[in-house]
Design an enzyme around this catalytic site. Structure first.
Site, PDB file in Angstrom:
ATOM      1  N   ARG A   1     -15.786   1.784  16.693  1.00  0.00           N
ATOM      2  CA  ARG A   1     -15.378   2.835  15.749  1.00  0.00           C
ATOM      3  C   ARG A   1     -14.692   3.979  16.503  1.00  0.00           C
ATOM      4  NH1 ARG A   1     -19.320   6.004  14.360  1.00  0.00           N
ATOM      5  NH2 ARG A   1     -20.764   4.355  13.778  1.00  0.00           N
TER       6      ARG A   1
ATOM      7  N   ASP B   1       5.253  12.876   5.001  1.00  0.00           N
ATOM      8  CA  ASP B   1       5.072  11.461   4.684  1.00  0.00           C
ATOM      9  C   ASP B   1       6.410  10.758   4.960  1.00  0.00           C
ATOM     10  OD1 ASP B   1       4.899   8.957   3.460  1.00  0.00           O
ATOM     11  OD2 ASP B   1       3.578   9.667   1.860  1.00  0.00           O
TER      12      ASP B   1
HETATM   13  C1  LIG Z   1       1.574   3.472  -0.228  1.00  0.00           C
HETATM   14  C2  LIG Z   1       1.875   4.879   0.058  1.00  0.00           C
HETATM   15  C3  LIG Z   1       0.871   5.783   0.405  1.00  0.00           C
HETATM   16  C4  LIG Z   1      -0.604   5.396   0.462  1.00  0.00           C
HETATM   17  O1  LIG Z   1      -0.865   4.480   1.476  1.00  0.00           O
HETATM   18  P1  LIG Z   1      -1.933   3.284   1.382  1.00  0.00           P
HETATM   19  O2  LIG Z   1      -1.701   2.544   2.643  1.00  0.00           O
HETATM   20  O3  LIG Z   1      -1.631   2.485   0.156  1.00  0.00           O
HETATM   21  O4  LIG Z   1      -3.283   3.921   1.298  1.00  0.00           O
HETATM   22  C5  LIG Z   1       1.249   7.091   0.679  1.00  0.00           C
HETATM   23  N1  LIG Z   1       2.552   7.490   0.608  1.00  0.00           N
HETATM   24  C6  LIG Z   1       3.535   6.640   0.273  1.00  0.00           C
HETATM   25  C7  LIG Z   1       4.942   7.137   0.197  1.00  0.00           C
HETATM   26  C8  LIG Z   1       3.238   5.321  -0.018  1.00  0.00           C
HETATM   27  O5  LIG Z   1       4.222   4.487  -0.380  1.00  0.00           O
END
Ligand SMILES: *Cc1c(COP(=O)(O)O)cnc(C)c1O
Ligand SMILES: *[C@@H]1O[C@H](CO)[C@@H](O)[C@H](O)[C@H]1NC(C)=O
Length: 395
Positions: free
Chosen positions: A55, A181
């Site tokens: 972990r 993101d």
């Molecule tokens: C899929 C996605 C997420 C979330 O990620 P997971 O791996 O599904 O938990 C966050 N931001 C964007 C732009 C995504 O496409």
């Protein structure tokens, strides 16, 4: 629109070799070993090899994290068991009454996380249309600790000027964490750290793995202080991926650059085809000169992934028939894999966003999100054409 973008230097060499040195293994394995052991022998109590319990740290995970840091142009990376687990970890760094400013057009799950789980932990989130960076300035408060950018957004492809927003946030308070993101565009085409962001977030589930068979999240960053906190959360909260998943993602990464070039080509070709199509209301792709923020896209990004948004003529009935008639595209959620996918955000990925919010964001029942895959472009164009013919009769 040219596809002759200059890639970041050394991207492919890093994606293939960073963290993968065969010298780290006694057997000199060229491919990183999958270390399934949950525990590691100590020479004397407390005297260990760098690994104690999986972990906290695992050799296969270390290889992947080193590679992630390198391809994003950062010093450090931490991986988590999903993208949302990574979002949750960043949010865990905040205290009661702290404040987040988030882009108003967010991945549905991120929106749900901030609105529900963030709120339950006593963290307030303001949603701002960051296409205008001044909106971020207006939303800043002394309690603001995190600014969460998504660019381009999902599914309406709105762009945020990362450099401008990071400058505004840091001028107000240098301790504010600016997170981006980068799932849609990937480290191959966009490098938020070099534009002033503190943290880059990826749903590795999408392009970085690229084969639709692993759920994983990652955070890349330069600050060692912040990295130590995130590492502590991997240990203390435990939302870490398995060594086998780390191995699979490492393998997927090797083709990231070649995949992205083909995703870009296929999506742009399809976008241009659909832009002139009589059964299409509108096409949204930041690489098209018709995109309202095309100039920012060309300035901030080095290219585009396979994401494409279209509005078909008509409403829910036409959109549903179109989606059910596709044969090469699969009607399914998610994106970024080798295979082409299509979905209806209003009933699928963005069903958790309120109808009122969806209306504000132009996420109507005729909006379809395409994740254009690596199939032959002729087959993708023919597939979309035949499905449009079934959905919308010609006059
Ligand atoms: C899929 C996605 C997420 C979330 O990620 P997971 O791996 O599904 O938990 C966050 N931001 C964007 C732009 C995504 O496409
Ligand atoms: C982050 O760290 C990397 C690796 O040390 C370095 O090359 C890069 O310039 C740093 N980026 C920023 C924005 O400080």
């Amino acid at each position: 629109m040219s596809e002759n973008f200059q890639p970041f230097p050394h991207f492919s060499t890093d994606a293939l070799h960073a963290g993968q040195d065969p010298e780290q293994w006694n057997c000199k394995a060229v491919v990183p070993l999958i270390s399934l052991s949950t525990t590691f022998k100590q020479e004397a109590p407390g005297k260990h090899s760098g690994y104690e319990y999986t972990r906290a740290g695992n050799p296969t995970r270390t290889c992947l994290e080193a590679c992630f840091a390198a391809i994003e142009g950062g010093k450090h990376a931490c991986v988590f068991s999903s993208g949302l687990a990574a979002t949750g970890t960043v949010t865990s760094l905040l205290d009661l009454d702290d404040h987040i400013i988030a882009m108003d057009d967010l991945y549905g799950g991120t929106n749900r996380f901030f609105r529900n789980i963030g709120k339950a932990r006593g963290i307030k989130t303001s949603f701002a249309d960051m296409r205008n960076p001044e909106h971020v300035k207006k939303a800043l408060t002394p309690k603001t600790k995190l600014v969460w950018i998504e660019t381009p957004t999902n599914p309406t492809m709105r762009l945020v000027d990362i450099k401008a927003v990071a400058e505004i946030a840091h001028a107000y308070n240098a301790d504010i964490m600016v997170a981006v993101d980068n799932t849609f565009t990937t480290s191959y085409f966009q490098r938020p750290l070099s534009l002033g962001a503190d943290i880059v977030f990826h749903s590795v589930t999408k392009y970085l793995n690229g084969h639709s068979d692993v759920l994983m999240g990652a955070l890349m960053l330069n600050s060692t202080t912040l990295y130590e906190k995130l590492q502590w959360h991997q240990l203390a909260a435990g939302a870490v991926p398995s060594p086998f998943d780390c191995y699979l993602v490492n393998r997927g990464l090797k083709t990231l650059a070649v995949r992205l070039k083909q995703h870009q080509h296929n999506a742009l070709t399809l976008a241009k085809h659909l832009e002139g199509h009589p059964k299409i209301e509108k096409v949204i792709h930041p690489g098209l000169p018709s995109h309202p923020q095309h100039d920012l896209a060309v300035k901030q990004q080095r290219g585009f992934s396979g994401m494409l948004t279209i509005y078909v003529k008509g409403g829910l009935k036409e959109a549903s028939t179109f989606l059910s008639s596709l044969k090469v595209f699969t009607l399914a959620e998610s994106l970024g894999g080798y295979e082409s996918l299509a979905e209806l955000p209003s009933l699928m990925t963005h069903a958790s966003v309120s109808a009122e919010e969806r209306a504000k964001l132009d996420i109507s029942d005729s909006l379809i999100r395409l994740s254009v895959g690596l199939e032959d472009i002729e087959d993708l164009i023919a597939d979309v054409n035949q499905a449009l013919d079934k959905a919308i009769p010609s006059d």
